[in-house]
Scaffold this motif. Sequence first.
Motif, short mmCIF file in Angstrom:
data_model
loop_
_atom_site.label_atom_id
_atom_site.label_comp_id
_atom_site.label_asym_id
_atom_site.label_seq_id
_atom_site.Cartn_x
_atom_site.Cartn_y
_atom_site.Cartn_z
N ASP A 3 22.92 -42.74 -10.11
CA ASP A 3 23.01 -41.33 -10.47
C ASP A 3 23.85 -40.59 -9.44
O ASP A 3 23.99 -41.02 -8.30
N ARG A 4 24.45 -39.51 -9.90
CA ARG A 4 25.27 -38.68 -9.03
C ARG A 4 25.31 -37.29 -9.63
O ARG A 4 24.97 -37.08 -10.79
N MET A 5 25.72 -36.34 -8.81
CA MET A 5 25.84 -34.97 -9.26
C MET A 5 27.28 -34.70 -9.69
O MET A 5 28.22 -35.15 -9.03
N VAL A 6 27.42 -33.98 -10.80
CA VAL A 6 28.73 -33.57 -11.30
C VAL A 6 28.68 -32.07 -11.58
O VAL A 6 27.60 -31.49 -11.74
N ASP A 7 29.82 -31.46 -11.66
CA ASP A 7 29.88 -30.02 -11.91
C ASP A 7 30.10 -29.74 -13.39
O ASP A 7 31.14 -29.22 -13.80
N VAL A 8 29.13 -30.14 -14.19
CA VAL A 8 29.17 -29.91 -15.64
C VAL A 8 27.81 -29.36 -16.03
O VAL A 8 26.78 -29.87 -15.60
N LYS A 9 27.80 -28.33 -16.84
CA LYS A 9 26.54 -27.73 -17.28
C LYS A 9 26.37 -27.94 -18.78
O LYS A 9 27.34 -27.94 -19.54
N ILE A 10 25.12 -28.09 -19.21
CA ILE A 10 24.83 -28.33 -20.62
C ILE A 10 23.87 -27.29 -21.21
O ILE A 10 23.38 -27.46 -22.32
N ASP A 11 23.59 -26.22 -20.47
CA ASP A 11 22.63 -25.21 -20.94
C ASP A 11 22.97 -24.66 -22.32
O ASP A 11 22.07 -24.31 -23.09
N HIS A 12 24.24 -24.59 -22.65
CA HIS A 12 24.64 -24.05 -23.95
C HIS A 12 24.17 -24.94 -25.11
O HIS A 12 24.12 -24.49 -26.25
N LEU A 13 23.77 -26.16 -24.84
CA LEU A 13 23.30 -27.07 -25.88
C LEU A 13 21.79 -26.98 -26.12
O LEU A 13 21.30 -27.48 -27.12
N LYS A 14 21.07 -26.39 -25.19
CA LYS A 14 19.61 -26.32 -25.31
C LYS A 14 19.23 -25.19 -26.26
O LYS A 14 19.60 -24.04 -26.04
N GLU A 39 12.76 -34.33 -19.04
CA GLU A 39 13.95 -33.64 -18.57
C GLU A 39 14.98 -33.56 -19.70
O GLU A 39 15.45 -34.58 -20.20
N PHE A 40 15.32 -32.34 -20.11
CA PHE A 40 16.35 -32.11 -21.12
C PHE A 40 17.66 -32.73 -20.65
O PHE A 40 18.11 -32.48 -19.53
N SER A 41 18.26 -33.55 -21.50
CA SER A 41 19.50 -34.23 -21.16
C SER A 41 20.38 -34.41 -22.39
O SER A 41 19.92 -34.28 -23.52
N VAL A 42 21.62 -34.74 -22.14
CA VAL A 42 22.55 -35.13 -23.18
C VAL A 42 22.87 -36.60 -22.94
O VAL A 42 23.09 -37.02 -21.80
N LEU A 43 22.85 -37.39 -23.99
CA LEU A 43 23.27 -38.78 -23.91
C LEU A 43 24.68 -38.83 -24.47
O LEU A 43 24.90 -38.44 -25.62
N TYR A 44 25.61 -39.30 -23.67
CA TYR A 44 27.00 -39.42 -24.09
C TYR A 44 27.38 -40.89 -24.09
O TYR A 44 27.14 -41.61 -23.12
N HIS A 45 27.96 -41.35 -25.20
CA HIS A 45 28.36 -42.74 -25.34
C HIS A 45 29.75 -42.80 -25.96
O HIS A 45 30.00 -42.16 -26.99
#
Length: 180
Positions: A3-14, A39-45
């Motif tokens: 795992d790592r931290m990135v500067d991307v936000k997903i709040d607009h999807l919740k 934990e609310f998450s997005v799965l990207y594939h």
Amino acid sequence: MRDRMVDVKIDHLKPVMKSLRSVEEIPLPAVVMVKVDGEFSVLYHNLKDCYTLNRWGRLREDFPALNEACSALRRRGLNEVVLLCELYAVEEDGVTPAQLPTFIHVAKGEGDHERMRIGVWDLVSVYGEEVHEDYGWRMEEVSEWLEGCRYCHVLPYIRAERVGELEDCWRRYVAEGGYE
């Protein structure tokens, strides 16, 4: 797990959730899904990447539930999919959803990553195209994609026509099953 931290936000999807005092306030017929404490998450594939991303920018890769989900999507020939999900942990029994502190403990690597689960609760896009079909259809579709998976699944849901069906769902999954 990596795992790592990135500067991307997903709040607009919740989605915005609202509290109801009773099941009688739910307009029927309805598709109703239980919630799990995680934990609310997005799965990207896609063909190159497979990861989950939470609302604080934590990107996670290479853990059993995610690897299983991405293998299932590849087997179906789905080269690009975005799913909304909840990462959560199960109790030692491998079935009962655990409370958030247990998830945090497991996700930080202080527990067995095989206890982590991915509970899918929406399909956002396929091949870069937003999906607009009925919610029930989307969940049926994703359920088929993940058929046979042990660690990744669509969260329990029902298509309710009557209040009694909602009450049965509540009893089975929340009161007896450990969901919210």
